[in-house]
Design a protein around this motif. Sequence first.
Motif, PDB file in Angstrom:
ATOM      1  N   THR A  61      15.983   4.322   8.164  1.00 42.33           N
ATOM      2  CA  THR A  61      16.051   3.572   6.911  1.00 42.33           C
ATOM      3  C   THR A  61      15.406   4.361   5.769  1.00 42.33           C
ATOM      4  N   GLU A  62      14.355   5.100   6.075  1.00 48.32           N
ATOM      5  CA  GLU A  62      13.740   5.906   5.017  1.00 48.32           C
ATOM      6  C   GLU A  62      14.722   6.944   4.494  1.00 48.32           C
ATOM      7  N   LEU A  63      15.448   7.605   5.421  1.00 48.67           N
ATOM      8  CA  LEU A  63      16.445   8.608   5.008  1.00 48.67           C
ATOM      9  C   LEU A  63      17.505   7.966   4.118  1.00 48.67           C
ATOM     10  N   ILE A  64      18.045   6.812   4.559  1.00 49.28           N
ATOM     11  CA  ILE A  64      19.105   6.164   3.783  1.00 49.28           C
ATOM     12  C   ILE A  64      18.571   5.712   2.421  1.00 49.28           C
ATOM     13  N   THR A  65      17.359   5.153   2.406  1.00 41.69           N
ATOM     14  CA  THR A  65      16.771   4.691   1.148  1.00 41.69           C
ATOM     15  C   THR A  65      16.631   5.847   0.161  1.00 41.69           C
ATOM     16  N   THR A  66      16.152   6.998   0.650  1.00 37.80           N
ATOM     17  CA  THR A  66      15.974   8.149  -0.223  1.00 37.80           C
ATOM     18  C   THR A  66      17.300   8.529  -0.876  1.00 37.80           C
ATOM     19  N   ARG A  67      18.367   8.560  -0.064  1.00 39.34           N
ATOM     20  CA  ARG A  67      19.690   8.918  -0.596  1.00 39.34           C
ATOM     21  C   ARG A  67      20.146   7.898  -1.638  1.00 39.34           C
ATOM     22  N   LEU A  68      20.003   6.600  -1.299  1.00 39.99           N
ATOM     23  CA  LEU A  68      20.470   5.557  -2.214  1.00 39.99           C
ATOM     24  C   LEU A  68      19.660   5.565  -3.503  1.00 39.99           C
TER      25      LEU A  68
ATOM     26  N   PHE B 100       0.815  -1.209   0.000  1.00 41.94           N
ATOM     27  CA  PHE B 100       0.000   0.000   0.000  1.00 41.94           C
ATOM     28  C   PHE B 100       0.848   1.259   0.000  1.00 41.94           C
ATOM     29  N   LEU B 101       2.149   1.101   0.218  1.00 41.43           N
ATOM     30  CA  LEU B 101       3.015   2.268   0.367  1.00 41.43           C
ATOM     31  C   LEU B 101       3.738   2.575  -0.942  1.00 41.43           C
ATOM     32  N   PRO B 102       4.140   3.853  -1.153  1.00 42.17           N
ATOM     33  CA  PRO B 102       4.962   4.192  -2.308  1.00 42.17           C
ATOM     34  C   PRO B 102       6.321   3.490  -2.218  1.00 42.17           C
ATOM     35  N   GLU B 103       6.965   3.305  -3.352  1.00 42.99           N
ATOM     36  CA  GLU B 103       8.216   2.548  -3.409  1.00 42.99           C
ATOM     37  C   GLU B 103       9.254   3.027  -2.392  1.00 42.99           C
ATOM     38  N   LYS B 104       9.383   4.349  -2.236  1.00 47.87           N
ATOM     39  CA  LYS B 104      10.469   4.872  -1.398  1.00 47.87           C
ATOM     40  C   LYS B 104      10.288   4.543   0.081  1.00 47.87           C
ATOM     41  N   TYR B 105       9.046   4.185   0.474  1.00 47.49           N
ATOM     42  CA  TYR B 105       8.815   3.864   1.880  1.00 47.49           C
ATOM     43  C   TYR B 105       8.918   2.365   2.160  1.00 47.49           C
ATOM     44  N   LYS B 106       8.953   1.548   1.100  1.00 48.66           N
ATOM     45  CA  LYS B 106       8.844   0.098   1.310  1.00 48.66           C
ATOM     46  C   LYS B 106       9.994  -0.503   2.122  1.00 48.66           C
ATOM     47  N   PRO B 107      11.269  -0.164   1.817  1.00 45.31           N
ATOM     48  CA  PRO B 107      12.344  -0.753   2.641  1.00 45.31           C
ATOM     49  C   PRO B 107      12.218  -0.356   4.110  1.00 45.31           C
ATOM     50  N   ALA B 108      11.855   0.905   4.367  1.00 44.59           N
ATOM     51  CA  ALA B 108      11.740   1.360   5.744  1.00 44.59           C
ATOM     52  C   ALA B 108      10.605   0.644   6.461  1.00 44.59           C
ATOM     53  N   PHE B 109       9.503   0.422   5.746  1.00 45.94           N
ATOM     54  CA  PHE B 109       8.392  -0.311   6.352  1.00 45.94           C
ATOM     55  C   PHE B 109       8.803  -1.743   6.663  1.00 45.94           C
ATOM     56  N   TYR B 110       9.522  -2.351   5.719  1.00 43.39           N
ATOM     57  CA  TYR B 110       9.992  -3.720   5.957  1.00 43.39           C
ATOM     58  C   TYR B 110      10.884  -3.771   7.201  1.00 43.39           C
ATOM     59  N   ASP B 111      11.827  -2.833   7.269  1.00 39.92           N
ATOM     60  CA  ASP B 111      12.761  -2.793   8.399  1.00 39.92           C
ATOM     61  C   ASP B 111      11.999  -2.642   9.713  1.00 39.92           C
ATOM     62  N   SER B 112      11.019  -1.747   9.660  1.00 37.50           N
ATOM     63  CA  SER B 112      10.244  -1.457  10.847  1.00 37.50           C
ATOM     64  C   SER B 112       9.443  -2.684  11.301  1.00 37.50           C
ATOM     65  N   SER B 113       8.772  -3.357  10.360  1.00 36.15           N
ATOM     66  CA  SER B 113       7.931  -4.475  10.794  1.00 36.15           C
ATOM     67  C   SER B 113       8.766  -5.703  11.161  1.00 36.15           C
TER      68      SER B 113
END
Lengths: 201, 198
Positions: free
Chosen positions: A181-188, A110-123
């Motif tokens: 993780t969201e911050l790092i993902t955005t940069r990468l 349900f989330l935009p691509e840029k949030y997916k890794p952070a959501f995964y990390d969080s859950s």
Amino acid sequence: MSVLAAETPQAEDPTGFFGVLAHAAEWFIGLFQAGADNFVGLLVGIIPLLIVLLTAVNALVRAIGIERIERFGAMAARPGIQWYPVRYLLLPVLSVFFLTNPMCYTMGRFLPEKYKPAFYDSSVSFVHPILGLFPHANPGELFVYYGIAAGITTLGLGLGDLAVRFLLVGLVVILIRGVVTELITTRLLARNTTRTEGALA
Amino acid sequence: MSTTVENEKATSGGSSVMGKASGVLVRVGKAVGGVVGVLYQAGRDTIDTVIRNIIPFMAFVSVIVGIVNYTGLGNVLANFVAPLASSLIGLLAICVFCAIPVLSPVLGPGAVIAQVVGVLLGTRIGAGDIPPQYALPALFAINPQVGCDFIPVGLALGEAEPETVEAGVPAVLFSRLITGPIAVVIAYFASFGLYSSN
């Protein structure tokens, strides 16, 4: 019969070659007897409570229904700082509680691509802190918690305090993890995009 | 059973009052049946999980614990691990080690490492080598690698694009190096007052 019984205590400790064999056999069986005692302790100590608790929570999850959780997914996708706790706190907690490991990660769709890794990390970081109170969420990996908790039980102390603190600290940690993780993902993602464009030019 | 009898009476009687009464009974019966069905299915799922996931792991853990305790290996390990696990610095060291981006995916699968180390630390806490309040930070120190083996699969479950996976895998791994120790420090401070009266 009575003669045999009377003689048994007088039997000498075996010596020589067979004595060594007998001691080795005793030691060998003792090795597994120690494991067996531990196993019985776990079966009697953990399993009954676990079965009742798991049944109750499983019934609750079935009664509420998974579809209703999906509404939160769409809400969590919104940008803005006030949605961070929804995205990296509420949504992971609900998905881990209701969908359990590993199906909880499907809520990421349900989330935009840029949030997916952070959501995964969080859950994924919440599948263990939840175990103290709600072991149904990740029964295959119970011993991350129960291993250490067993030591506390041995000391005769209550587990409630540890379970609650584990859960609360877990909540703080998954929020921090989500944001970092969201911050790092955005940069990468930005770096990867420029690299691809550079390769194309 | 009695519901069926009532229903038959109602249909044969044909009066509206009886019809209403039977309607109510049918609804009650269905509701009760639904609740029982849900509970029964939940119980079935539970027993399935216990047999498939929990008891096999208990057997595995018991074999290890038995060997570790009986051979005296536990004491050797305790001399090595207990000093590490009884101070914040030591716990941070364990945590940083487990969070190293190359190691964390290797240590992750099935949380087996975290579970085995957890059992070892638990045994030491029980023996009194490690103070009980260190249980909380230890839970985080042995586990910064959680899910690091599973990132591409987890992202695929969330229907992520290949580009997202390419950025997401290193993002999570690097993030752990930062957030792992933070988690240990938070847990360390959150453990103040835990079992301290004892």
